[in-house]
Design a protein around this motif. Structure first.
Motif, PDB file in Angstrom:
ATOM      1  N   ALA A 286      51.419  42.639  49.297  1.00 26.26           N
ATOM      2  CA  ALA A 286      51.589  42.831  47.857  1.00 26.26           C
ATOM      3  C   ALA A 286      50.744  41.822  47.077  1.00 26.26           C
ATOM      4  CB  ALA A 286      53.063  42.694  47.482  1.00 26.26           C
ATOM      5  N   LEU A 287      50.746  40.562  47.513  1.00 22.39           N
ATOM      6  CA  LEU A 287      49.956  39.534  46.837  1.00 22.39           C
ATOM      7  C   LEU A 287      48.461  39.798  46.978  1.00 22.39           C
ATOM      8  CD1 LEU A 287      51.969  36.333  47.864  1.00 22.39           C
ATOM      9  CD2 LEU A 287      51.901  37.434  45.619  1.00 22.39           C
ATOM     10  N   ALA A 288      48.046  40.299  48.149  1.00 23.86           N
ATOM     11  CA  ALA A 288      46.629  40.619  48.360  1.00 23.86           C
ATOM     12  C   ALA A 288      46.182  41.757  47.448  1.00 23.86           C
ATOM     13  CB  ALA A 288      46.400  40.995  49.827  1.00 23.86           C
ATOM     14  N   ILE A 289      47.033  42.778  47.297  1.00 22.35           N
ATOM     15  CA  ILE A 289      46.717  43.894  46.410  1.00 22.35           C
ATOM     16  C   ILE A 289      46.625  43.417  44.963  1.00 22.35           C
ATOM     17  CG2 ILE A 289      47.611  46.059  45.445  1.00 22.35           C
ATOM     18  CD1 ILE A 289      48.796  46.658  48.207  1.00 22.35           C
ATOM     19  N   ALA A 290      47.621  42.616  44.529  1.00 25.01           N
ATOM     20  CA  ALA A 290      47.616  42.094  43.160  1.00 25.01           C
ATOM     21  C   ALA A 290      46.396  41.205  42.915  1.00 25.01           C
ATOM     22  CB  ALA A 290      48.901  41.309  42.902  1.00 25.01           C
ATOM     23  N   GLY A 291      46.072  40.346  43.896  1.00 23.50           N
ATOM     24  CA  GLY A 291      44.922  39.462  43.752  1.00 23.50           C
ATOM     25  C   GLY A 291      43.610  40.223  43.667  1.00 23.50           C
ATOM     26  N   ALA A 292      43.459  41.259  44.499  1.00 24.35           N
ATOM     27  CA  ALA A 292      42.232  42.051  44.488  1.00 24.35           C
ATOM     28  C   ALA A 292      42.059  42.784  43.158  1.00 24.35           C
ATOM     29  CB  ALA A 292      42.253  43.043  45.639  1.00 24.35           C
ATOM     30  N   LEU A 293      43.153  43.318  42.617  1.00 24.85           N
ATOM     31  CA  LEU A 293      43.083  44.004  41.323  1.00 24.85           C
ATOM     32  C   LEU A 293      42.755  43.019  40.203  1.00 24.85           C
ATOM     33  CD1 LEU A 293      46.132  46.415  41.696  1.00 24.85           C
ATOM     34  CD2 LEU A 293      43.747  47.120  41.401  1.00 24.85           C
ATOM     35  N   TRP A 294      43.333  41.816  40.274  1.00 25.44           N
ATOM     36  CA  TRP A 294      43.080  40.787  39.259  1.00 25.44           C
ATOM     37  C   TRP A 294      41.613  40.339  39.292  1.00 25.44           C
ATOM     38  CZ3 TRP A 294      42.012  35.397  39.671  1.00 25.44           C
ATOM     39  CH2 TRP A 294      42.096  34.706  38.453  1.00 25.44           C
ATOM     40  N   LEU A 295      41.100  40.101  40.491  1.00 22.32           N
ATOM     41  CA  LEU A 295      39.706  39.668  40.619  1.00 22.32           C
ATOM     42  C   LEU A 295      38.737  40.751  40.155  1.00 22.32           C
ATOM     43  CD1 LEU A 295      39.793  37.821  44.082  1.00 22.32           C
ATOM     44  CD2 LEU A 295      39.490  36.791  41.812  1.00 22.32           C
ATOM     45  N   ALA A 296      39.048  42.018  40.489  1.00 23.99           N
ATOM     46  CA  ALA A 296      38.193  43.113  40.070  1.00 23.99           C
ATOM     47  C   ALA A 296      38.184  43.249  38.555  1.00 23.99           C
ATOM     48  CB  ALA A 296      38.665  44.426  40.709  1.00 23.99           C
ATOM     49  N   GLY A 297      39.347  43.013  37.938  1.00 27.37           N
ATOM     50  CA  GLY A 297      39.418  43.093  36.482  1.00 27.37           C
ATOM     51  C   GLY A 297      38.644  41.981  35.804  1.00 27.37           C
ATOM     52  N   ARG A 298      38.671  40.775  36.379  1.00 28.74           N
ATOM     53  CA  ARG A 298      37.948  39.638  35.782  1.00 28.74           C
ATOM     54  C   ARG A 298      36.444  39.757  35.963  1.00 28.74           C
ATOM     55  NH1 ARG A 298      40.048  34.819  34.302  1.00 28.74           N
ATOM     56  NH2 ARG A 298      38.230  33.739  35.159  1.00 28.74           N
ATOM     57  N   SER A 299      36.033  40.210  37.140  1.00 25.68           N
ATOM     58  CA  SER A 299      34.593  40.263  37.430  1.00 25.68           C
ATOM     59  C   SER A 299      33.937  41.524  36.894  1.00 25.68           C
ATOM     60  CB  SER A 299      34.360  40.176  38.935  1.00 25.68           C
ATOM     61  OG  SER A 299      34.936  41.293  39.592  1.00 25.68           O
ATOM     62  N   GLN A 300      34.752  42.568  36.677  1.00 26.21           N
ATOM     63  CA  GLN A 300      34.253  43.862  36.206  1.00 26.21           C
ATOM     64  C   GLN A 300      33.120  44.395  37.108  1.00 26.21           C
ATOM     65  OE1 GLN A 300      33.198  43.122  32.095  1.00 26.21           O
ATOM     66  NE2 GLN A 300      35.305  43.439  31.418  1.00 26.21           N
ATOM     67  N   LEU A 301      33.282  44.181  38.411  1.00 27.56           N
ATOM     68  CA  LEU A 301      32.263  44.614  39.363  1.00 27.56           C
ATOM     69  C   LEU A 301      32.574  45.967  39.990  1.00 27.56           C
ATOM     70  CD1 LEU A 301      31.541  41.241  41.220  1.00 27.56           C
ATOM     71  CD2 LEU A 301      30.183  42.353  39.425  1.00 27.56           C
ATOM     72  N   GLY A 302      33.632  46.618  39.536  1.00 27.15           N
ATOM     73  CA  GLY A 302      33.972  47.927  40.113  1.00 27.15           C
ATOM     74  C   GLY A 302      35.380  47.941  40.658  1.00 27.15           C
TER      75      GLY A 302
END
Length: 328
Positions: A286-302
């Motif tokens: 769950a933390l890995a999924i949340a972290g990946a979504l958070w990082l993707a939102g900050r970087s806007q890389l896709g």
């Protein structure tokens, strides 16, 4: 020694029979439902999803009837650990897994709540009849909720992906495959349970440990094969959803069976070692999924993805659990 080889052969034959019969059982059920006008998406989210846990359910019923309920509970917990720490980890190592936001807002919270409920019921190392009934009863409104949410939330393309495995066959063929699959499912599970019990007795280990290891990994092999092949072919967008759904079914349907059929006391380690390991690896996912979504939102890389580093971490966690299990 000859009995050990016979038991090993029974376990292997049981696994093969479970995989084939579960596939035929689900295909017949899905085709029959489709012929009577049930929407393909609904079938995909109920019958086909439940089919991934059909081997575990069959083994749980057989084990409970043979007074080996701890094997059934070990199978449910061990399968959940294997689904995340082995199946999902290996799939992520092969190819990064895309993450849909609905996993964090819908499926993952449900799995965490169901895991908490299961933990409350296992805390006293007992699973009574009413506790089993409650677990099973929770499954039906939950399935209804997920179907309704998915029908509203999935695009036409995603709905086709969810339902692409529904076979086309006549009612006669569907009924025959359903019946054949069910009969072989019952036979295979009985053969597997006998072989597993015999191996446990021969090697001086508990049926709980056999359920957590040999039986759990064996009943998770179909998910491993399907997920790995899908990842290699590039069709792995719904792999995470399938694993999460399978784990929900395991806790609500598989673990309920021994409680309903033959309530019994278990080792204290079921909660403090095995359930704790399952809860921890579920929380890490769950933390890995949340972290990946958070990082993707900050970087806007896709799109967010679970990469190979997450896969490696989950696999290390899975191996660490086995080290603890066999070195108390």
């Amino acid at each position: 020694m000859s009995e050990v080889w016979l038991a090993g052969g029974a376990v292997l034959a049981g696994f093969v029979g479970l995989v084939w019969s579960a596939d035929r059982f689900v295909a017949g059920s899905a085709a029959f439902a489709h012929n009577f006008g049930v929407a393909k998406l609904t079938i995909g989210l109920t019958i086909v999803s439940l089919g991934t846990s059909a081997p575990e359910i069959a083994v749980a019923i057989s084990a409970a009837l043979e007074a080996a309920g701890d094997m059934a509970i070990g199978n449910a917990i061990g399968s959940n650990i294997a689904n995340i720490g082995l199946v999902l980890a290996v799939t992520a190592l092969i190819a990064p897994l895309p993450i849909q936001r609905h996993l964090l807002t819908q499926e993952m919270p449900i799995l965490l709540v169901v895991t908490l409920i299961a933990g409350i019921m296992l805390y006293d190392a007992k699973l009574g009849r009413w506790e089993g009934i409650v677990l099973l009863a929770v499954l039906f409104p939950l399935m209804y909720y997920l179907v309704k949410v998915k029908q509203r939330g999935l695009s036409d393309t995603e709905q086709m992906e969810e339902s692409e495995d529904i076979p086309e066959m006549t009612n006669v063929a569907a009924v025959l495959w359903f019946a054949a699959g069910l009969v072989l499912l019952i036979i295979s599970s009985n053969v597997l349970v006998w072989g597993a019990e015999t191996l446990a007795l021969s090697f001086g280990v508990s049926t709980l440990v056999i359920g957590l290891t040999v039986v759990a990994v064996g009943t998770s092999l179909p998910e491993l094969a399907a997920s790995a092949i899908s990842a290699l072919k590039g069709h792995h967008d719904i792999a995470l959803g399938n694993i999460i759904g399978s784990n929900i079914f395991n806790l609500l349907a598989v673990m309920a069976m021994p409680g309903i059929i033959a309530p019994a006391a278990m080792e204290a380690a079921v909660f403090f070692r095995d359930f704790a390991a399952m809860a921890l690896i579920t929380l890490l996912l769950a933390l890995a999924i949340a972290g990946a979504l958070w990082l993707a939102g900050r970087s806007q890389l896709g799109r967010a993805r679970l990469g190979r580093s997450v896969g490696a971490a989950l696999l290390i966690g899975y191996i660490s659990y086995y080290i603890v299990l066999f070195n108390p």
